[in-house]
Enzyme design. Structure first.
Site, PDB file in Angstrom:
ATOM      1  N   LYS A 182      69.045  27.304  78.868  1.00  9.63           N
ATOM      2  CA  LYS A 182      69.804  26.640  79.761  1.00  9.63           C
ATOM      3  C   LYS A 182      71.347  26.884  79.499  1.00  9.63           C
ATOM      4  CE  LYS A 182      68.085  22.539  78.384  1.00  9.63           C
ATOM      5  NZ  LYS A 182      67.242  23.196  77.386  1.00  9.63           N
ATOM      6  N   ARG A 219      61.107  18.887  68.286  1.00  6.44           N
ATOM      7  CA  ARG A 219      61.766  18.682  69.534  1.00  6.44           C
ATOM      8  C   ARG A 219      60.758  19.330  70.543  1.00  6.44           C
ATOM      9  NH1 ARG A 219      66.419  22.267  67.609  1.00  6.44           N
ATOM     10  NH2 ARG A 219      67.304  22.461  69.956  1.00  6.44           N
ATOM     11  N   ARG A 234      72.886  26.202  64.142  1.00  7.57           N
ATOM     12  CA  ARG A 234      72.720  24.673  64.305  1.00  7.57           C
ATOM     13  C   ARG A 234      71.951  24.102  63.333  1.00  7.57           C
ATOM     14  NH1 ARG A 234      71.709  23.481  70.502  1.00  7.57           N
ATOM     15  NH2 ARG A 234      70.443  21.702  69.665  1.00  7.57           N
ATOM     16  N   ARG A 278      66.907  13.524  80.360  1.00  6.92           N
ATOM     17  CA  ARG A 278      65.799  13.741  79.467  1.00  6.92           C
ATOM     18  C   ARG A 278      64.722  12.714  79.662  1.00  6.92           C
ATOM     19  NH1 ARG A 278      68.768  17.990  76.134  1.00  6.92           N
ATOM     20  NH2 ARG A 278      67.343  18.488  74.337  1.00  6.92           N
ATOM     21  N   ARG A 316      68.698  31.459  67.110  1.00  7.11           N
ATOM     22  CA  ARG A 316      69.988  31.249  67.810  1.00  7.11           C
ATOM     23  C   ARG A 316      71.221  31.209  66.842  1.00  7.11           C
ATOM     24  NH1 ARG A 316      69.957  26.377  72.071  1.00  7.11           N
ATOM     25  NH2 ARG A 316      69.088  25.163  70.274  1.00  7.11           N
TER      26      ARG A 316
END
Ligand code: ADP
Ligand code: ADP
Length: 212
Positions: A17, A165, A154, A92, A126
């Site tokens: 996204k 998640r 992160r 969400r 990432r």
């Protein structure tokens, strides 16, 4: 207060996204709003809101709807929100989706569809450039040498937290795609190809829409 028509960029964590939001913003002229980025900013600044959100984020759980809607309402008071926004990672939950309808008309929902196993390799690799905010990947989108020394990861991008998640996504967020499908707003895009292929698919869909 209501703002112009908005677009939702929907999909599991790590679907791409953030990576694709710049393209969609440039085609549609709608500024990107990422609730995840806003929450990380609040955590960094040590605000009360940040302090209350932090443990949810670290544990792969959703931050309570009330907190999220407060953030969104404040964001909508910015002048740049008047002609609508591109929401990334929001809504969400069903209560968030319903609350959003009081604030803007949802024009379309672009849903990036990616399998769980692919998500895990995307998220664990990432990395972000803290200076530009650009998102990289150790394998799929390596940073240039002058940037690679300052990349950060992160702290919720571990395999363990990603699994949590994903479970949260399937339980609480995925049902929203049905909600938007029933309203004729859902546009599903195969997010499993490489970054350029996904961008091309999004471009085709948006240009077709603009032309119609
Ligand atoms: P990703 O797309 O990788 O899941 P985000 O940056 O969108 O990451 O979100 C990071 C975390 O922030 C989520 O795991 C969740 O705890 C919280 N969060 C972000 N957006 C929302 C939202 N709309 N509702 C509830 N929690 C959220
Ligand atoms: P999201 O915002 O949905 O959580 P990101 O845009 O941050 O996802 O992408 C997650 C990771 O996957 C990043 O490291 C990014 O570089 C990488 N990525 C994004 N799209 C693709 C793709 N189509 N193929 C391979 N890797 C991708």
């Amino acid at each position: 207060m209501r703002v112009g028509k908005s677009i939702i960029l929907f999909g599991p964590p790590g679907a791409g996204k953030g990576t694709q939001s710049g393209l969609i913003s440039s085609i549609t002229g709608k500024p990107q709003v990422s609730t995840g980025d806003m929450l990380r900013e609040a955590v960094k600044e040590g605000t009360d809101l940040g302090k209350s959100a932090q443990s949810y984020m670290e544990n792969g759980l959703l931050v309570p709807d009330q907190v999220i809607m407060d953030l969104i309402r404040v964001r909508l008071t910015n002048d740049d929100a008047d002609s609508g926004l591109l929401f990334d990672g929001f809504p969400r939950t069903l209560p968030q989706a319903m609350a959003l309808e009081q604030l803007t008309e949802v024009e379309k929902v672009i849903s990036l569809v990616v399998e769980d196993d692919e998500i895990v390799s995307r998220i664990t690799g990432r990395r972000t450039d803290p200076v530009s905010g650009e998102i990289y990947h150790v394998v799929f989108k390596p940073a240039p040498p002058e940037v690679s020394g300052r990349l950060v990861q992160r702290n919720d991008d571990t395999e363990e937290t990603v699994r949590k998640r994903l479970a949260t996504f399937h339980q609480q967020t995925a049902p929203l795609s049905e909600y938007y499908r029933e309203r004729g707003l859902l546009i599903e895009i195969d997010g499993s190809g490489d970054i350029k292929q996904v961008s091309a698919s999004i471009g085709t869909v948006l240009e077709k829409d603009i032309g119609s």
